[in-house]
Design a protein around this motif. Structure first.
Motif, PDB file in Angstrom:
ATOM      1  N   THR B  30       0.760  -1.290   0.144  1.00  0.00           N
ATOM      2  CA  THR B  30      -0.199   0.104  -0.077  1.00  0.00           C
ATOM      3  C   THR B  30       0.929   1.180  -0.069  1.00  0.00           C
ATOM      4  N   SER B  31       2.026   1.074  -0.017  1.00  0.00           N
ATOM      5  CA  SER B  31       2.903   2.405   0.118  1.00  0.00           C
ATOM      6  C   SER B  31       3.395   2.784  -1.432  1.00  0.00           C
ATOM      7  N   THR B  33       2.742   2.971  -5.906  1.00  0.00           N
ATOM      8  CA  THR B  33       1.632   3.075  -7.040  1.00  0.00           C
ATOM      9  C   THR B  33       2.262   2.062  -8.116  1.00  0.00           C
ATOM     10  N   SER B  52      -2.916   3.939  -7.470  1.00  0.00           N
ATOM     11  CA  SER B  52      -2.410   4.186  -6.138  1.00  0.00           C
ATOM     12  C   SER B  52      -2.859   2.805  -5.203  1.00  0.00           C
ATOM     13  N   TYR B  54      -2.456   2.536  -2.038  1.00  0.00           N
ATOM     14  CA  TYR B  54      -2.969   2.950  -0.998  1.00  0.00           C
ATOM     15  C   TYR B  54      -4.290   3.571  -0.715  1.00  0.00           C
ATOM     16  N   ASN B  55      -4.674   4.251  -1.894  1.00  0.00           N
ATOM     17  CA  ASN B  55      -6.403   4.666  -1.730  1.00  0.00           C
ATOM     18  C   ASN B  55      -7.025   4.319  -2.970  1.00  0.00           C
ATOM     19  N   GLY B  56      -6.566   3.515  -3.764  1.00  0.00           N
ATOM     20  CA  GLY B  56      -7.052   3.256  -5.034  1.00  0.00           C
ATOM     21  C   GLY B  56      -7.354   4.425  -6.155  1.00  0.00           C
ATOM     22  N   ASN B  57      -6.736   5.457  -5.815  1.00  0.00           N
ATOM     23  CA  ASN B  57      -6.911   6.412  -7.045  1.00  0.00           C
ATOM     24  C   ASN B  57      -6.241   6.043  -8.223  1.00  0.00           C
ATOM     25  N   THR B  71      -7.458  -2.074 -10.617  1.00  0.00           N
ATOM     26  CA  THR B  71      -8.002  -2.157  -9.276  1.00  0.00           C
ATOM     27  C   THR B  71      -6.755  -2.995  -8.685  1.00  0.00           C
ATOM     28  N   THR B  74      -5.906  -5.495  -1.586  1.00  0.00           N
ATOM     29  CA  THR B  74      -4.569  -5.213  -0.661  1.00  0.00           C
ATOM     30  C   THR B  74      -4.616  -6.472   0.240  1.00  0.00           C
TER      31      THR B  74
END
Lengths: 107, 119
Positions: B30-31, B33, B52, B54-57, B71, B74
């Motif tokens: 999660t750290s 991209t 990302s 981390y947040n799915g952006n 997608t 995690t």
């Protein structure tokens, strides 16, 4: 989109030669320029970021320079393992476009 | 060590969809991209977009907007790239790559997944 143009498209050289590959951006990209090496049938390998920052483990015979719109990758003394295709890529604005590649072949 | 292992080759018919996976290991998923890049046979590299972890952006190249979905899962440290409405010119090797940390430079690459679109 920012267009990246590499020259030459192909290059023949001998082991021990010094070679330079040029990459030009269609607009200023500051120093957001990266270089990758790719061998046939393999994934690209990252070499240089921010125009001149060598990735850990990449031999010091590779040097990157430039800023704005004009950049170069120089290999100071070609080794047999350096014969490959090289790509520049801008990471200034999306889409992060690549140059068309420069194929470095053995003379 | 950082590893990205992609799913195997696929053969699809025109109009179908394909979903390529990229399983990460050796770092905190999660750290960073994940970027997707493709390469048609004998051609250069084409940037498709990033996600990302981390947040799915996401940020997709305009060329693929509406046809691609990136997608992540995690729980399994896996990234996915789905491409729909396949055409013959989508035949390519698809690569996932991890950035170096905050700069979208593709420092680590998967081995690639060949997708062949043919009737």
């Amino acid at each position: 989109d920012i267009q990246m143009t590499q020259s030459p498209a192909s290059l023949s050289a001998s082991v021990g030669d010094r070679v330079t590959i040029t990459c030009r951006a269609s607009q200023s990209i500051s120093s957001y320029l990266n270089w990758y090496q790719q061998k046939p049938g393999k994934a690209p390998k990252f070499l240089i970021s921010a125009a001149s920052s060598l990735q850990s483990g990449v031999p010091s015979r590779f040097t990157g320079s430039g800023s704005g719109t004009d950049f170069t990758l120089t290999i100071s003394s070609l080794q047999p393992e350096d014969f490959a295709t090289y790509y520049c890529q801008q990471s200034y604005s999306t889409p992060y476009t690549f140059g068309q590649g420069t194929k470095l072949e053995i003379k | 060590q950082v590893q990205l292992v992609q799913s195997g080759a696929e053969v699809k018919k025109p109009g179908a969809s394909v979903k390529v996976s990229c399983k990460a290991s050796g770092y905190t998923f999660t750290s960073y991209t994940i970027t997707w890049v493709r390469q048609a046979p004998g051609q250069g590299l084409e940037w498709m977009g990033w996600i990302s972890a981390y947040n799915g952006n996401t940020n997709y190249a305009q060329k693929f907007q509406g046809r691609v979905t990136m997608t992540t899962d995690t729980s399994t440290s896996t990234a996915y790239m789905e491409l729909r409405s396949l055409r013959s010119d989508d035949t390519a090797a698809y690569y996932c790559a991890r950035d170096l940390g905050g700069n979208y430079v593709m420092g680590y690459w998967g081995q690639g997944t060949l997708v062949t679109v043919s009737s």
